[in-house]
Design a protein around this motif. Structure first.
Motif, mmCIF file in Angstrom:
data_model
loop_
_atom_site.group_PDB
_atom_site.id
_atom_site.type_symbol
_atom_site.label_atom_id
_atom_site.label_comp_id
_atom_site.label_asym_id
_atom_site.label_seq_id
_atom_site.Cartn_x
_atom_site.Cartn_y
_atom_site.Cartn_z
ATOM 1 N N GLN A 42 3.919 3.970 -39.239
ATOM 2 C CA GLN A 42 3.845 5.293 -38.641
ATOM 3 C C GLN A 42 2.519 5.999 -38.865
ATOM 4 O O GLN A 42 2.181 6.936 -38.137
ATOM 5 C CB GLN A 42 4.995 6.170 -39.156
ATOM 6 N N VAL A 43 1.756 5.565 -39.872
ATOM 7 C CA VAL A 43 0.480 6.220 -40.161
ATOM 8 C C VAL A 43 -0.702 5.246 -39.996
ATOM 9 O O VAL A 43 -1.807 5.528 -40.435
ATOM 10 C CB VAL A 43 0.458 6.840 -41.575
ATOM 11 N N ALA A 44 -0.437 4.099 -39.354
ATOM 12 C CA ALA A 44 -1.492 3.077 -39.205
ATOM 13 C C ALA A 44 -2.710 3.618 -38.461
ATOM 14 O O ALA A 44 -3.829 3.182 -38.713
ATOM 15 C CB ALA A 44 -0.928 1.857 -38.476
ATOM 16 N N ASN A 45 -2.501 4.569 -37.550
ATOM 17 C CA ASN A 45 -3.636 5.096 -36.782
ATOM 18 C C ASN A 45 -4.624 5.859 -37.648
ATOM 19 O O ASN A 45 -5.809 5.951 -37.330
ATOM 20 C CB ASN A 45 -3.142 5.985 -35.637
ATOM 21 N N PHE A 46 -4.174 6.391 -38.790
ATOM 22 C CA PHE A 46 -5.074 7.094 -39.712
ATOM 23 C C PHE A 46 -5.722 6.146 -40.723
ATOM 24 O O PHE A 46 -6.833 6.377 -41.191
ATOM 25 C CB PHE A 46 -4.312 8.178 -40.482
ATOM 26 N N ILE A 81 7.955 4.898 -35.136
ATOM 27 C CA ILE A 81 9.263 4.310 -34.862
ATOM 28 C C ILE A 81 9.942 3.977 -36.182
ATOM 29 O O ILE A 81 9.296 3.807 -37.209
ATOM 30 C CB ILE A 81 9.128 3.043 -33.991
ATOM 31 N N GLU A 82 11.262 3.881 -36.139
ATOM 32 C CA GLU A 82 12.048 3.608 -37.325
ATOM 33 C C GLU A 82 12.568 2.174 -37.283
ATOM 34 O O GLU A 82 12.751 1.594 -36.214
ATOM 35 C CB GLU A 82 13.238 4.578 -37.417
ATOM 36 N N LEU A 87 8.397 -4.313 -37.875
ATOM 37 C CA LEU A 87 7.492 -3.179 -38.029
ATOM 38 C C LEU A 87 6.303 -3.595 -38.892
ATOM 39 O O LEU A 87 6.439 -4.411 -39.797
ATOM 40 C CB LEU A 87 8.203 -1.988 -38.666
ATOM 41 N N PHE A 88 5.143 -3.031 -38.596
ATOM 42 C CA PHE A 88 3.937 -3.351 -39.353
ATOM 43 C C PHE A 88 4.099 -2.954 -40.810
ATOM 44 O O PHE A 88 4.439 -1.817 -41.132
ATOM 45 C CB PHE A 88 2.731 -2.640 -38.736
ATOM 46 N N MET A 146 10.518 7.255 -23.770
ATOM 47 C CA MET A 146 10.659 7.035 -25.209
ATOM 48 C C MET A 146 10.279 8.300 -25.965
ATOM 49 O O MET A 146 9.325 8.976 -25.602
ATOM 50 C CB MET A 146 9.757 5.878 -25.648
ATOM 51 N N HIS A 147 11.048 8.600 -26.982
ATOM 52 C CA HIS A 147 10.789 9.811 -27.771
ATOM 53 C C HIS A 147 10.579 9.440 -29.225
ATOM 54 O O HIS A 147 11.262 8.570 -29.769
ATOM 55 C CB HIS A 147 11.962 10.779 -27.655
ATOM 56 N N PHE A 148 9.610 10.116 -29.865
ATOM 57 C CA PHE A 148 9.296 9.848 -31.261
ATOM 58 C C PHE A 148 9.265 11.170 -32.027
ATOM 59 O O PHE A 148 8.702 12.162 -31.554
ATOM 60 C CB PHE A 148 7.947 9.148 -31.378
ATOM 61 N N VAL A 149 9.871 11.158 -33.208
ATOM 62 C CA VAL A 149 9.950 12.372 -34.030
ATOM 63 C C VAL A 149 8.603 12.615 -34.707
ATOM 64 O O VAL A 149 8.025 11.707 -35.304
ATOM 65 C CB VAL A 149 11.052 12.213 -35.098
ATOM 66 N N PRO A 150 8.064 13.841 -34.612
ATOM 67 C CA PRO A 150 6.779 14.147 -35.272
ATOM 68 C C PRO A 150 6.876 14.009 -36.788
ATOM 69 O O PRO A 150 7.952 14.103 -37.377
ATOM 70 C CB PRO A 150 6.513 15.602 -34.858
ATOM 71 N N ILE A 151 5.726 13.789 -37.415
ATOM 72 C CA ILE A 151 5.650 13.722 -38.877
ATOM 73 C C ILE A 151 5.076 15.037 -39.399
ATOM 74 O O ILE A 151 4.071 15.533 -38.877
ATOM 75 C CB ILE A 151 4.743 12.563 -39.329
#
Length: 266
Positions: free
Chosen positions: A258-262, A223-224, A242-243, A1-6
């Motif tokens: 996409q930013v839930a970890n922060f 993820i999108e 998606l959350f 699986m690949h995810f685009v960086p922010i």
């Protein structure tokens, strides 16, 4: 699986003036990501992910983080060597006994943290060399367990229904199942393909005796909407989303999942 960086910067944020902002750094053994947050509004004004760990120690590439004077610095570690222990049975005197459940190498340091509601202590390890560099560079001795960030975010959202939460990364899957205000299940799995994603999700669903027709999968990570991970899971699970919660107050460019970890880092 690949995810685009922010790579996001709020147009109103000037990296030369950081004294009123907090720096959040999330690190594993190969990469680091970071965000800059205004403590009063909790808005993220800078988010940058997927950087090589060597860049953090590079004076030229990492100068924005090294030279800046932030009001507060939060360092969080991603590691697969961890153990959650209910506080009802945890005691500091028994710490070494719990490390028997971990993969502890000679060059590792043993750390502890609390997860969301304070009812669980997490014991985790990370290479001592990296921890020493981090504490020296950022002048902080507090090291957090990185998954607590998104766990806190989803627990505080209190989304209705029976939800199994997934945090997807390129080579790792995290699964969380809350029960009320408590954590009933949390674990991580090596996961790099869509088939492995479905397998581990189904395995946990079966272990928890969850009925697919009554359970919603809620996805976090870069993820999108309509991405391959979501579409593939929908072939096996009826409800996959998606959350997203109503209290998300961030720049419109940033997506909550996409930013839930922060969001939940203290």
């Amino acid at each position: 699986m690949h995810f685009v960086p922010i790579n996001f910067t709020d147009p109103g944020f000037n990296p030369a003036y950081t004294a009123d902002f907090e720096l959040l750094v999330v690190i594993n053994q190969h990469h680091f990501s970071y965000a800059v947050r205004h403590p009063a509004t909790q808005r993220l004004v800078r988010v940058n992910t997927g950087n090589g760990l060597d860049e953090l120690w590079n004076e030229e590439k990492g100068s924005e983080l090294i030279a800046s004077n932030y009001k507060k610095v939060n360092i969080a570690i991603e590691t697969q060597s961890f153990c959650l222990v209910p506080n009802a049975v945890f005691s500091q005197e028994d710490l070494l006994d719990y490390t028997k459940f971990l993969v502890v190498k000679e060059a590792d340091v043993i750390l502890t943290d609390e997860i969301e509601n304070g009812d669980n202590t997490v014991i985790f390890t990370f290479p001592k060399e990296v921890i020493s560099k981090l504490t020296a560079q950022f002048q902080t001795s507090k090291i957090e367990f990185a998954p607590k960030g998104w766990i806190k975010a989803v627990m505080q959202a209190q989304l209705p229904g029976q939800n199994l939460y997934l945090y997807l990364e390129e080579n790792r899957l995290q699964l969380l199942f809350p029960e009320g205000e408590n954590i009933r299940f949390y674990n991580q799995f090596d996961c790099s393909t869509l088939d492995e994603l479905v397998y581990f999700t189904a395995l946990v669903t079966e272990q928890l005796k969850l009925k697919p027709e009554e359970t919603t999968l809620i996805l976090c990570g870069r993820i999108e909407e309509g991405g391959e991970q979501q579409l593939y899971l929908q072939q096996f699970f009826d409800q996959v989303s998606l959350f997203n919660s109503a209290d998300f107050r961030q720049h419109s460019v940033l997506k909550q999942n996409q930013v839930a970890n922060f969001l939940g880092l203290a």
